[in-house]
Design a protein around this motif. Structure first.
Motif, PDB file in Angstrom:
ATOM      1  N   TYR A 289       0.842  -1.210   0.000  1.00  0.00           N
ATOM      2  CA  TYR A 289       0.000   0.000   0.000  1.00  0.00           C
ATOM      3  C   TYR A 289       0.879   1.263   0.000  1.00  0.00           C
ATOM      4  O   TYR A 289       0.587   2.241  -0.682  1.00  0.00           O
ATOM      5  CB  TYR A 289      -0.908   0.024   1.233  1.00  0.00           C
ATOM      6  CG  TYR A 289      -2.064  -0.952   1.188  1.00  0.00           C
ATOM      7  CD1 TYR A 289      -3.153  -0.730   0.344  1.00  0.00           C
ATOM      8  CD2 TYR A 289      -2.086  -2.077   1.992  1.00  0.00           C
ATOM      9  CE1 TYR A 289      -4.229  -1.616   0.322  1.00  0.00           C
ATOM     10  CE2 TYR A 289      -3.159  -2.967   1.970  1.00  0.00           C
ATOM     11  CZ  TYR A 289      -4.217  -2.733   1.139  1.00  0.00           C
ATOM     12  OH  TYR A 289      -5.282  -3.606   1.104  1.00  0.00           O
ATOM     13  N   ARG A 290       1.962   1.200   0.762  1.00  0.00           N
ATOM     14  CA  ARG A 290       2.869   2.343   0.872  1.00  0.00           C
ATOM     15  C   ARG A 290       3.432   2.705  -0.500  1.00  0.00           C
ATOM     16  O   ARG A 290       3.524   3.874  -0.876  1.00  0.00           O
ATOM     17  CB  ARG A 290       3.998   1.967   1.843  1.00  0.00           C
ATOM     18  CG  ARG A 290       4.766   3.116   2.424  1.00  0.00           C
ATOM     19  CD  ARG A 290       5.774   2.599   3.447  1.00  0.00           C
ATOM     20  NE  ARG A 290       5.127   2.041   4.607  1.00  0.00           N
ATOM     21  CZ  ARG A 290       5.566   1.002   5.301  1.00  0.00           C
ATOM     22  NH1 ARG A 290       6.660   0.359   4.929  1.00  0.00           N
ATOM     23  NH2 ARG A 290       4.921   0.564   6.361  1.00  0.00           N
ATOM     24  N   ILE A 291       3.818   1.684  -1.266  1.00  0.00           N
ATOM     25  CA  ILE A 291       4.383   1.923  -2.601  1.00  0.00           C
ATOM     26  C   ILE A 291       3.290   2.385  -3.573  1.00  0.00           C
ATOM     27  O   ILE A 291       3.518   3.250  -4.412  1.00  0.00           O
ATOM     28  CB  ILE A 291       5.107   0.657  -3.118  1.00  0.00           C
ATOM     29  CG1 ILE A 291       6.332   0.379  -2.230  1.00  0.00           C
ATOM     30  CG2 ILE A 291       5.519   0.808  -4.565  1.00  0.00           C
ATOM     31  CD1 ILE A 291       6.947  -0.990  -2.402  1.00  0.00           C
ATOM     32  N   LEU A 292       2.087   1.826  -3.441  1.00  0.00           N
ATOM     33  CA  LEU A 292       0.990   2.215  -4.339  1.00  0.00           C
ATOM     34  C   LEU A 292       0.642   3.695  -4.191  1.00  0.00           C
ATOM     35  O   LEU A 292       0.384   4.379  -5.180  1.00  0.00           O
ATOM     36  CB  LEU A 292      -0.255   1.356  -4.085  1.00  0.00           C
ATOM     37  CG  LEU A 292      -0.149  -0.137  -4.455  1.00  0.00           C
ATOM     38  CD1 LEU A 292      -1.444  -0.851  -4.134  1.00  0.00           C
ATOM     39  CD2 LEU A 292       0.215  -0.327  -5.921  1.00  0.00           C
ATOM     40  N   GLU A 321      -4.951   6.745   5.639  1.00  0.00           N
ATOM     41  CA  GLU A 321      -5.574   8.020   5.219  1.00  0.00           C
ATOM     42  C   GLU A 321      -5.394   8.255   3.724  1.00  0.00           C
ATOM     43  O   GLU A 321      -6.341   8.619   3.018  1.00  0.00           O
ATOM     44  CB  GLU A 321      -4.985   9.179   6.028  1.00  0.00           C
ATOM     45  CG  GLU A 321      -5.477   9.186   7.480  1.00  0.00           C
ATOM     46  CD  GLU A 321      -4.743  10.211   8.331  1.00  0.00           C
ATOM     47  OE1 GLU A 321      -4.095  11.103   7.757  1.00  0.00           O
ATOM     48  OE2 GLU A 321      -4.810  10.100   9.572  1.00  0.00           O
ATOM     49  N   GLU A 322      -4.168   8.061   3.233  1.00  0.00           N
ATOM     50  CA  GLU A 322      -3.889   8.309   1.804  1.00  0.00           C
ATOM     51  C   GLU A 322      -4.677   7.337   0.920  1.00  0.00           C
ATOM     52  O   GLU A 322      -5.202   7.707  -0.122  1.00  0.00           O
ATOM     53  CB  GLU A 322      -2.380   8.160   1.526  1.00  0.00           C
ATOM     54  CG  GLU A 322      -1.530   9.255   2.115  1.00  0.00           C
ATOM     55  CD  GLU A 322      -1.830  10.621   1.501  1.00  0.00           C
ATOM     56  OE1 GLU A 322      -2.088  10.697   0.299  1.00  0.00           O
ATOM     57  OE2 GLU A 322      -1.827  11.622   2.253  1.00  0.00           O
ATOM     58  N   TRP A 323      -4.731   6.077   1.333  1.00  0.00           N
ATOM     59  CA  TRP A 323      -5.452   5.069   0.544  1.00  0.00           C
ATOM     60  C   TRP A 323      -6.951   5.384   0.512  1.00  0.00           C
ATOM     61  O   TRP A 323      -7.598   5.254  -0.525  1.00  0.00           O
ATOM     62  CB  TRP A 323      -5.204   3.681   1.129  1.00  0.00           C
ATOM     63  CG  TRP A 323      -5.788   2.568   0.307  1.00  0.00           C
ATOM     64  CD1 TRP A 323      -6.885   1.827   0.582  1.00  0.00           C
ATOM     65  CD2 TRP A 323      -5.296   2.077  -0.957  1.00  0.00           C
ATOM     66  NE1 TRP A 323      -7.113   0.903  -0.396  1.00  0.00           N
ATOM     67  CE2 TRP A 323      -6.161   1.032  -1.362  1.00  0.00           C
ATOM     68  CE3 TRP A 323      -4.223   2.421  -1.767  1.00  0.00           C
ATOM     69  CZ2 TRP A 323      -5.971   0.327  -2.551  1.00  0.00           C
ATOM     70  CZ3 TRP A 323      -4.030   1.720  -2.956  1.00  0.00           C
ATOM     71  CH2 TRP A 323      -4.899   0.686  -3.336  1.00  0.00           C
ATOM     72  N   LYS A 324      -7.473   5.819   1.649  1.00  0.00           N
ATOM     73  CA  LYS A 324      -8.900   6.145   1.700  1.00  0.00           C
ATOM     74  C   LYS A 324      -9.216   7.324   0.774  1.00  0.00           C
ATOM     75  O   LYS A 324     -10.240   7.337   0.088  1.00  0.00           O
ATOM     76  CB  LYS A 324      -9.341   6.454   3.132  1.00  0.00           C
ATOM     77  CG  LYS A 324     -10.850   6.692   3.210  1.00  0.00           C
ATOM     78  CD  LYS A 324     -11.421   6.479   4.586  1.00  0.00           C
ATOM     79  CE  LYS A 324     -12.943   6.498   4.494  1.00  0.00           C
ATOM     80  NZ  LYS A 324     -13.592   6.295   5.768  1.00  0.00           N
TER      81      LYS A 324
END
Length: 542
Positions: A289-292, A321-324
């Motif tokens: 997720y961090r890389i995405l 938070e960023e993914w959401k």
């Protein structure tokens, strides 16, 4: 996709939910074959990087597994024999697991990153009778085959190889009739070589009954799966996360698996797949997720995705938070081990507390205890432990095979000790501190590396971080951070100061890393966890 989650009331479910583990159970016969009664029911949508796409029904998986069970039986593989399965995400991997379970053979999955020496170690230690792999791994095995006399059967997939049975040809000639073995609660089903922080890998054994049934909780409550879902777990087949999320957890619920067979990690490709295919649920390690979210994620739309989870390492709040923001989905953290099923997690029906591990999984009595086995009051750090007496929960491993002392060492009175440390807040949420042996003691303070790593990862310059203790004349030990920089950033003294000040601001000032070293990469276990032990040992000259 708007619909009701599988768990609506956490307290009620936690109080009432009980898993019954019968004396006899076989996942192939009792679960796969049940879904296979609907001959059109999709089990898998498989793609590769060459444009190939294959759909497999449960009926087809069931049929192939019967044929392979006949092939293995004809070769002399018996119930209780160990089969090494070392493959990437080929369809055959799922057929092989199902066949081994059906006939009562013991599966030992391995990652394709294993060396010839690793394979010899596993073959010897597990007394393996059979290996099933591809040509690349077969070439490695042939180097040491003479030193593995126990392996009588060698099967290769994809293309024929001298002195190996060819999978496709063997299945073509095999009967599709096979009587599923009566596997009982004490019978071994799967053995994982699990890398600890020290020493050679140990063999964690799971049984035919407790482990698959324990993963009902994983699939139903954490993955939130129903029978019309398409679930993608971005995980190597060689470690337990594949059993959790790419096999037992998903197929217990009758959901279909999405499989992307690729030999490289390409974040852009992952985002393209998520926007193109009707994937409804996603499971990935926090690092992924961090890389995405470092990509230009705003370019993509994700029309089908409704539920996302992460496991394998603690999850940082800013990733959630960023993914959401990008997808509209909260990432629900999950905690467990190779030795267990889901022990603790964030669930859609409870408030998400960013950075927390969530609350105990239904069916698991999880606590934080002191060295005497007493449950600690809230906000007090201690050992994460599962109550195993008087009732042992479903999903807990049987033993470390052939190492009774090692097995005994993880039990303390009525408890199984996970080897991790945490505290529980007033509302019952667990907060990860670190491995029992990773906690840093400096100037009288106890510092969990995860908190410092979490703070660092919030800085745009940091792609990955690992925090360990480092010797210091004045303080005994201090916090040291190893940092892999994000693209576009360059190491400098100025950046060191900036990162130190950032940590002081984000977390308690005493936790900041007094030493920072920039690295091209961090040492990791086969399953992708950072090996802090290596970094710590190098600091202490071990």
């Amino acid at each position: 996709m708007n619909r009701t989650h599988n768990m609506i009331d956490y307290e009620k479910t936690y109080q009432e939910f009980k898993l019954q583990v019968p004396e006899y159970f076989n996942f192939a016969g009792d679960v796969i074959d049940k879904w296979a009664q609907d001959t059109d029911k999709l089990a898998m949508l498989w793609i590769d990087d060459n444009g190939n796409q294959v759909q497999k029904t449960f009926a087809e998986i069931s049929d192939s597994s019967r044929k392979l069970a006949n092939v293995l039986t004809a070769q002399g593989v018996k119930q209780g024999d160990v089969v090494l399965v070392i493959l990437p995400r080929n369809i055959e991997w799922w057929e092989i697991l199902t066949a081994c379970i059906r006939m009562g053979a013991v599966i030992s999955p391995g990652t394709t990153q294993l060396t010839a020496k690793d394979i010899k170690f596993r073959a010897d230690k597990a007394d393996a009778a059979c290996i099933i792999t591809n040509n690349d791994i077969a070439a490695k095995f042939d180097e040491i085959a003479d030193e593995c006399p126990g392996i009588k059967t060698k099967i290769v997939i994809t293309e024929p190889r001298d002195e190996w049975l060819f999978y496709t040809q063997e299945l073509e000639n095999a009967s599709g009739r096979f009587e599923t073995a009566k596997t009982k609660s004490s019978d071994s089903c799967i053995v994982y070589f699990t890398s600890g922080t020290t020493g050679y890998p140990k063999m964690a054994v799971h049984t035919h009954t407790s482990y698959p049934i324990g993963h009902i909780t994983t699939g139903k409550f954490w993955l939130d799966l129903q029978s019309d879902d398409l679930h993608w777990n971005i995980s190597d087949t060689g470690w337990a996360k594949a059993a959790w999320s790419s096999y037992f957890g998903t197929w217990n619920c009758g959901a279909a698996l999405f499989i992307h067979h690729s030999d490289k990690f390409d974040p852009v490709k992952i985002l393209e797949i998520l926007s193109k295919y009707p994937i409804t649920t996603l499971c990935a390690a926090p690092t992924i997720y961090r890389i995405l979210i470092l990509q230009d994620i705003s370019k993509y739309k994700f029309p089908s995705i409704r539920h996302c989870v992460a496991a394998g390492e603690p999850l940082n709040p800013e990733i959630i938070e960023e993914w959401k923001k990008a997808t509209g989905c909260t990432i629900y953290d999950g905690y467990g081990q190779t030795e267990t099923v889901l022990l603790c997690g964030s669930f859609p029906c409870i408030e998400t507390r960013f950075g927390s591990m969530g609350r105990p999984a239904p069916g698991i009595e999880l606590h934080v205890i002191d060295g005497d086995g007493n449950i600690l009051p809230s906000n007090t750090e201690g050992d994460i432990a599962v109550r195993v007496k008087p009732n042992r929960p479903a999903g807990l491993f049987k033993e470390y095979w052939k190492e009774p002392d090692r097995t005994a060492s993880v039990y303390h009175g009525n408890w199984y000790l996970t080897g991790d440390r945490a505290y529980v807040d007033e509302d019952g949420y667990f907060w990860f501190v670190g491995r029992s042996d990773d906690v840093i003691l400096t100037s009288g303070y106890r510092i969990g590396p995860f908190e410092v790593e979490s703070a660092l990862i919030e800085h745009p310059a940091v792609a990955e971080s690992a925090v360990v203790s480092s010797p210091d004349k004045t303080r005994g030990q201090v916090v040291k951070a190893f940092i892999v920089l994000a693209p576009g950033f360059t190491a400098s003294d100025q950046l060191v100061k900036e990162l130190q000040n950032h940590v002081k601001k984000v977390t308690a000032p005493y936790k900041y890393p007094r030493k920072i070293e920039f690295a091209d990469a961090l040492p990791k276990t086969i399953s992708g966890k950072i090996r802090r032990i290596e970094l710590r040992n190098s600091e202490w000259g071990k």
